[in-house]
Design an enzyme around this catalytic site. Structure first.
Site, PDB file in Angstrom:
ATOM      1  CB  VAL A  67      50.464  -5.571  24.460  1.00 49.02           C
ATOM      2  CG1 VAL A  67      49.374  -6.558  24.817  1.00 49.02           C
ATOM      3  CG2 VAL A  67      50.244  -4.963  23.089  1.00 49.02           C
ATOM      4  CE1 TYR A 158      49.056  -5.838  10.987  1.00 55.10           C
ATOM      5  CE2 TYR A 158      49.580  -6.766   8.840  1.00 55.10           C
ATOM      6  CZ  TYR A 158      48.958  -6.869  10.070  1.00 55.10           C
ATOM      7  OH  TYR A 158      48.244  -8.005  10.383  1.00 55.10           O
ATOM      8  CB  ILE A 191      41.631 -13.578   8.849  1.00 55.76           C
ATOM      9  CG1 ILE A 191      42.937 -14.347   8.593  1.00 55.76           C
ATOM     10  CG2 ILE A 191      40.667 -14.379   9.714  1.00 55.76           C
ATOM     11  CD1 ILE A 191      42.820 -15.637   7.819  1.00 55.76           C
TER      12      ILE A 191
HETATM   13  P1  NAP Z   1      41.005  -7.066  15.457  1.00 55.10           P
HETATM   14  O1  NAP Z   1      39.671  -7.698  15.257  1.00 55.10           O
HETATM   15  O2  NAP Z   1      41.190  -5.623  15.149  1.00 55.10           O
HETATM   16  O3  NAP Z   1      41.459  -7.335  16.978  1.00 55.10           O
HETATM   17  C1  NAP Z   1      42.654  -6.799  17.466  1.00 55.10           C
HETATM   18  C2  NAP Z   1      42.794  -7.153  18.908  1.00 55.10           C
HETATM   19  O4  NAP Z   1      44.027  -6.583  19.405  1.00 55.10           O
HETATM   20  C3  NAP Z   1      41.670  -6.567  19.754  1.00 55.10           C
HETATM   21  O5  NAP Z   1      41.280  -7.502  20.730  1.00 55.10           O
HETATM   22  C4  NAP Z   1      42.327  -5.354  20.392  1.00 55.10           C
HETATM   23  O6  NAP Z   1      41.808  -5.036  21.661  1.00 55.10           O
HETATM   24  C5  NAP Z   1      43.757  -5.839  20.593  1.00 55.10           C
HETATM   25  N1  NAP Z   1      44.676  -4.713  20.757  1.00 55.10           N
HETATM   26  C6  NAP Z   1      44.957  -3.731  19.863  1.00 55.10           C
HETATM   27  N2  NAP Z   1      45.844  -2.877  20.390  1.00 55.10           N
HETATM   28  C7  NAP Z   1      46.140  -3.330  21.632  1.00 55.10           C
HETATM   29  C8  NAP Z   1      46.999  -2.875  22.673  1.00 55.10           C
HETATM   30  N3  NAP Z   1      47.761  -1.794  22.526  1.00 55.10           N
HETATM   31  N4  NAP Z   1      47.045  -3.585  23.829  1.00 55.10           N
HETATM   32  C9  NAP Z   1      46.264  -4.685  24.001  1.00 55.10           C
HETATM   33  N5  NAP Z   1      45.443  -5.159  23.047  1.00 55.10           N
HETATM   34  C10 NAP Z   1      45.377  -4.481  21.884  1.00 55.10           C
HETATM   35  O7  NAP Z   1      42.124  -7.807  14.625  1.00 55.10           O
HETATM   36  P2  NAP Z   1      42.247  -9.317  14.120  1.00 55.10           P
HETATM   37  O8  NAP Z   1      41.974  -9.312  12.682  1.00 55.10           O
HETATM   38  O9  NAP Z   1      41.535 -10.237  15.034  1.00 55.10           O
HETATM   39  O10 NAP Z   1      43.827  -9.500  14.281  1.00 55.10           O
HETATM   40  C11 NAP Z   1      44.422 -10.207  15.342  1.00 55.10           C
HETATM   41  C12 NAP Z   1      45.902 -10.382  15.020  1.00 55.10           C
HETATM   42  O11 NAP Z   1      46.030 -11.105  13.785  1.00 55.10           O
HETATM   43  C13 NAP Z   1      46.628  -9.059  14.822  1.00 55.10           C
HETATM   44  O12 NAP Z   1      47.929  -9.159  15.345  1.00 55.10           O
HETATM   45  C14 NAP Z   1      46.686  -8.926  13.314  1.00 55.10           C
HETATM   46  O13 NAP Z   1      47.761  -8.131  12.890  1.00 55.10           O
HETATM   47  C15 NAP Z   1      46.863 -10.379  12.901  1.00 55.10           C
HETATM   48  N6  NAP Z   1      46.473 -10.619  11.512  1.00 55.10           N
HETATM   49  C16 NAP Z   1      45.203 -10.386  11.094  1.00 55.10           C
HETATM   50  C17 NAP Z   1      44.879 -10.625   9.745  1.00 55.10           C
HETATM   51  C18 NAP Z   1      43.481 -10.402   9.209  1.00 55.10           C
HETATM   52  O14 NAP Z   1      43.310 -10.554   7.987  1.00 55.10           O
HETATM   53  N7  NAP Z   1      42.497 -10.074  10.014  1.00 55.10           N
HETATM   54  C19 NAP Z   1      45.859 -11.077   8.870  1.00 55.10           C
HETATM   55  C20 NAP Z   1      47.143 -11.292   9.344  1.00 55.10           C
HETATM   56  C21 NAP Z   1      47.446 -11.072  10.668  1.00 55.10           C
HETATM   57  P3  NAP Z   1      40.655  -3.924  21.844  1.00 55.10           P
HETATM   58  O15 NAP Z   1      39.426  -4.495  21.256  1.00 55.10           O
HETATM   59  O16 NAP Z   1      40.582  -3.853  23.310  1.00 55.10           O
HETATM   60  O17 NAP Z   1      41.143  -2.709  21.162  1.00 55.10           O
END
Ligand code: NAP
Length: 250
Positions: A67, A158, A191
């Site tokens: 992205v 972050y 999460i």
């Molecule tokens: P996750 O399980 O690590 O998933 C991250 C996703 O982002 C994956 O599908 C990954 O794709 C994709 N991604 C990473 N780098 C990328 C790039 N350069 N280009 C395209 N896609 C990319 O994380 P998650 O917990 O589901 O988090 C999703 C969002 O929620 C993030 O923005 C995170 O910061 C936010 N968030 C999460 C939490 C939490 O507690 N989990 C809390 C607050 C905010 P690949 O699998 O292909 O690498």
């Protein structure tokens, strides 16, 4: 299963796993045609596409790319136009962490996290909103974080990226509101996904202790709000940052 998003065309970055996948499945379950865009494992993305099709998103497809690459955002917009004919909803969800204390954090780490989490959302917004402007409608949902609202020790890169996403959301809402486009941010707390499973037991326990509701959130908790914000029921809501965090922010 319902029809809150019937016939909407949606693009979800980071949609193959974690929170993004939950959002993608929830959108498909509400009648949307869904595309996902991820960087990593194509087999994982292909599996998610099959799940989306089984839920009724018969034209679902996956794009592979980074992205933070300006060319990828252009390619994504072209695919949305060519395959779906338009894009009604963009969810800027892709994100990474690279934690470390401020004094030890390298400029490279700081810039990489900013580039993927913030510049990536900017680039996707720029290309996809051009499509939305022609349609005179659209909804953008940016995945911020509680860390972007109140900071978090060990996450200077972050937290800065997630605070920046709030600025991007507010500016998008102001600039594009007159074109019928809404922009809102979701700020999840803690999460249960691969991102938080990477933390050690001490960090997990400390995070959960700060949640009044006493449990980590699920990806579905976030998807519930994303569905609402993407639906016509939220058509008069823009420029908002909504925490979904079990009360962690208070
Ligand atoms: P996750 O399980 O690590 O998933 C991250 C996703 O982002 C994956 O599908 C990954 O794709 C994709 N991604 C990473 N780098 C990328 C790039 N350069 N280009 C395209 N896609 C990319 O994380 P998650 O917990 O589901 O988090 C999703 C969002 O929620 C993030 O923005 C995170 O910061 C936010 N968030 C999460 C939490 C939490 O507690 N989990 C809390 C607050 C905010 P690949 O699998 O292909 O690498």
């Amino acid at each position: 299963m319902g029809d809150l998003l019937k016939d909407k065309r949606a693009l979800i970055t980071g949609g193959s796993r974690g929170i993004g996948k939950s959002i993608a499945l929830a959108f498909a379950g509400e009648g949307a045609q869904v595309a996902i865009a991820d960087y990593g494992d194509e087999a994982v993305a292909a599996e998610t596409v099959e799940e989306l099709k089984a839920l009724g998103s018969y034209a679902a497809f996956a794009l592979k790319g980074d992205v933070s690459d300006p060319e990828f955002a252009k390619v994504a917009a072209i695919h949305m136009k060519d395959i779906f004919g338009r894009c009604d909803v963009l969810v800027n969800n892709a994100g990474i962490t690279d934690d470390g204390l401020l004094l030890r954090m390298t400029p490279e780490s700081f810039e990489r996290v900013l580039r993927i989490n913030l510049t990536g959302a900017f680039l996707m917004t720029k290309e996809i909103s051009a499509l939305m402007m022609k349609q005179k409608r659209g909804g953008i949902v940016n995945m911020s974080s509680v860390a972007g609202v109140k900071g978090n020790a060990g996450q200077a890169n972050y937290s800065s990226s997630k605070a920046g996403l709030i600025g991007l959301t507010l500016t998008t809402a102001k600039e594009l509101g007159s074109r019928g486009i809404t922009a809102n941010a979701i700020a999840p707390g803690f999460i249960d996904t691969a991102m938080t499973q990477a933390l050690n037991d001490r960090q997990r326990e400390a995070s959960i202790a700060a949640i009044p509701l006493g449990r980590p959130g699920t990806p579905e908790d976030i998807a519930n709000l994303a569905v609402f914000l993407a639906s016509d029921r939220a058509s008069y809501i823009t420029g908002q940052v909504i925490c979904v965090d079990g009360g962690m922010i208070i």
